[in-house]
Design a protein around this motif. Structure first.
Motif, PDB file in Angstrom:
ATOM      1  N   SER A  65      -8.018  64.775  30.662  1.00  0.00           N
ATOM      2  CA  SER A  65      -8.036  65.802  30.729  1.00  0.00           C
ATOM      3  C   SER A  65      -6.412  67.496  30.967  1.00  0.00           C
ATOM      4  O   SER A  65      -6.727  68.060  30.677  1.00  0.00           O
ATOM      5  CB  SER A  65      -8.491  67.443  29.881  1.00  0.00           C
ATOM      6  N   LYS A  70      -3.382  68.121  32.127  1.00  0.00           N
ATOM      7  CA  LYS A  70      -2.262  69.103  31.799  1.00  0.00           C
ATOM      8  C   LYS A  70      -0.991  68.377  32.389  1.00  0.00           C
ATOM      9  O   LYS A  70      -0.588  69.729  32.746  1.00  0.00           O
ATOM     10  CB  LYS A  70      -2.555  69.898  30.552  1.00  0.00           C
ATOM     11  N   MET A 112       1.328  72.332  33.231  1.00  0.00           N
ATOM     12  CA  MET A 112       0.745  72.739  32.801  1.00  0.00           C
ATOM     13  C   MET A 112       0.097  74.330  34.200  1.00  0.00           C
ATOM     14  O   MET A 112      -0.390  73.744  35.314  1.00  0.00           O
ATOM     15  CB  MET A 112      -1.133  73.704  31.703  1.00  0.00           C
ATOM     16  N   GLU A 133      -7.611  75.736  31.462  1.00  0.00           N
ATOM     17  CA  GLU A 133      -7.542  76.462  30.388  1.00  0.00           C
ATOM     18  C   GLU A 133      -8.977  77.085  30.220  1.00  0.00           C
ATOM     19  O   GLU A 133      -9.657  76.961  31.477  1.00  0.00           O
ATOM     20  CB  GLU A 133      -8.123  75.007  29.826  1.00  0.00           C
ATOM     21  N   TYR A 137      -2.034  71.471  37.179  1.00  0.00           N
ATOM     22  CA  TYR A 137      -2.524  70.632  36.016  1.00  0.00           C
ATOM     23  C   TYR A 137      -3.741  71.270  34.588  1.00  0.00           C
ATOM     24  O   TYR A 137      -4.585  70.701  33.865  1.00  0.00           O
ATOM     25  CB  TYR A 137      -2.540  69.259  35.883  1.00  0.00           C
ATOM     26  N   GLY A 138      -3.923  72.413  34.447  1.00  0.00           N
ATOM     27  CA  GLY A 138      -4.399  72.721  33.915  1.00  0.00           C
ATOM     28  C   GLY A 138      -6.072  72.878  33.127  1.00  0.00           C
ATOM     29  O   GLY A 138      -6.335  74.050  33.317  1.00  0.00           O
TER      30      GLY A 138
END
Length: 256
Positions: free
Chosen positions: A169, A171, A174, A178, A245-246
Motif C-alpha cells: 500500500s 505510495k 508521497m 493517508e 511513503y503515504g
C-alpha cells in the motif's frame, strides 16, 4: 529503571534519511543513562523456537536489495554479551518459554539501522532476539513481561518493527499521510495509553483498518513484546509519530 522502547525501523534507507524521525532517534540516547546492554527483538529475525542471538562481534546483514551502494558498506560491529544472553535464557526457562542460542546470525537491518542512529559508536553490547508470528498476542506480551526485570539492571529492551506496515500500500514519493493509516494509529494510541490489553490482543478484529495496517504480524509483534516489558508500571508514552511513503508509520513508544 531504564525504559523499554518500540521503535519503527521504516524502510532500510532510514539510516540515510535526514528528517524529523531520524533527528528524533539521534537524540533518543539523551533520555537515559547509557545502557549496560541492549536487547533487541527485530521483525526480520523470525524463528519457530525463541532464539537468543549472541556473537563475539555481530556481523552486519544486508537483508534488502536495490538501495544505494552506501547501504552495503555500512557496518554495526556491536559486541555480544554472553552474561546477559545466559540471563535471558534463564528468565525464559523460569517462565516456561522454550528457547535456544543462535551464535551464527548477525544483526539484520531491523536491528542495526536503528541502533546506528541512536548509538552510532556501536559501543554497547547487544543481544538479538527472534520473533514468532505463530504465538498469540497474549504470549507475545508475556514474552516481554518475562524479561522486564532486566530493566532494573539498566539493560534496554527494544522492539523493532512497524505499526502501519503494508508494503503493498505504500505510495513512493508521497509526502502526505493517508487518513486510514492515521486512523489505525489513533486507535492504537488510545488503547496503549489506557493499557487496554484485551483490545490490543484483538486489534485485527477491533481496530479500524486493522487488516490493512497489519497484513502480516511480524512487524507488530515487537510492539506487544515491548509493551509486556512495562507490565509492572503500565505506562505507555508516544514519543514520536510520523509517516513516509503515504502510510508507512515511523513511531516510537516508551514503556515504563
Amino acid at each position: 529503571m531504564i525504559p523499554s522502547y518500540f521503535i519503527a525501523h521504516g524502510a532500510p534507507s532510514l539510516v540515510l534519511d535526514n528528517n524529523a524521525y531520524t533527528k528524533f532517534l539521534g537524540e533518543l540516547a539523551e533520555r537515559n543513562v547509557k545502557p549496560k546492554a541492549i536487547v533487541v527483538f527485530s521483525a526480520h529475525f523470525e524463528e519457530h523456537t525463541q532464539s537468543v542471538g549472541v556473537m563475539e562481534t555481530f556481523d552486519t546483514i544486508y537483508d534488502f536489495y536495490g538501495f544505494p551502494d552506501e547501504m552495503y558498506r555500512m557496518t554495526y560491529p556491536a559486541k555480544g554479551d554472553n552474561e546477559v544472553a545466559q540471563q535471558i535464557m534463564s528468565l525464559f526457562h523460569k517462565n516456561g518459554i522454550v528457547s535456544k542460542f543462535n551464535t551464527e546470525r548477525g544483526l539484520d537491518h531491523g536491528a542495526w539501522a536503528i541502533l546506528k542512529l541512536i548509538y552510532p559508536n556501536a559501543d554497547i553490547p547487544v543481544v538479538s532476539l527472534s520473533v514468532n508470528r505463530e504465538l498469540s498476542n497474549e504470549q507475545q506480551y508475556l514474552m516481554g513481561k518475562a524479561l522486564s526485570e532486566l530493566r532494573e539492571q539498566d539493560i534496554m529492551i527494544i522492539g523493532s518493527g512497524g505499526t502501519v506496515h503494508n508494503l503493498r500500500s505504500v505510495k513512493w514519493g508521497m509526502e502526505n499521510v493517508e487518513k486510514w493509516a492515521e486512523t489505525f494509529d489513533d486507535w492504537l494510541q488510545h488503547r496503549l495509553e489506557a493499557w487496554d490489553t484485551e483490545s490490543l490482543f484483538n486489534y485485527q478484529e477491533l481496530a479500524p483498518y486493522g487488516v490493512d495496517a497489519v497484513p502480516t504480524n511480524e512487524h507488530f509483534i515487537p510492539l506487544i513484546i515491548a509493551m509486556g516489558t512495562g507490565d509492572k508500571g503500565k505506562e505507555a508514552k508516544l514519543l514520536h509519530r510520523s509517516y513516509q511513503y503515504g502510510n508507512l508509520s515511523l513511531s516510537c513508544w516508551e514503556f515504563n
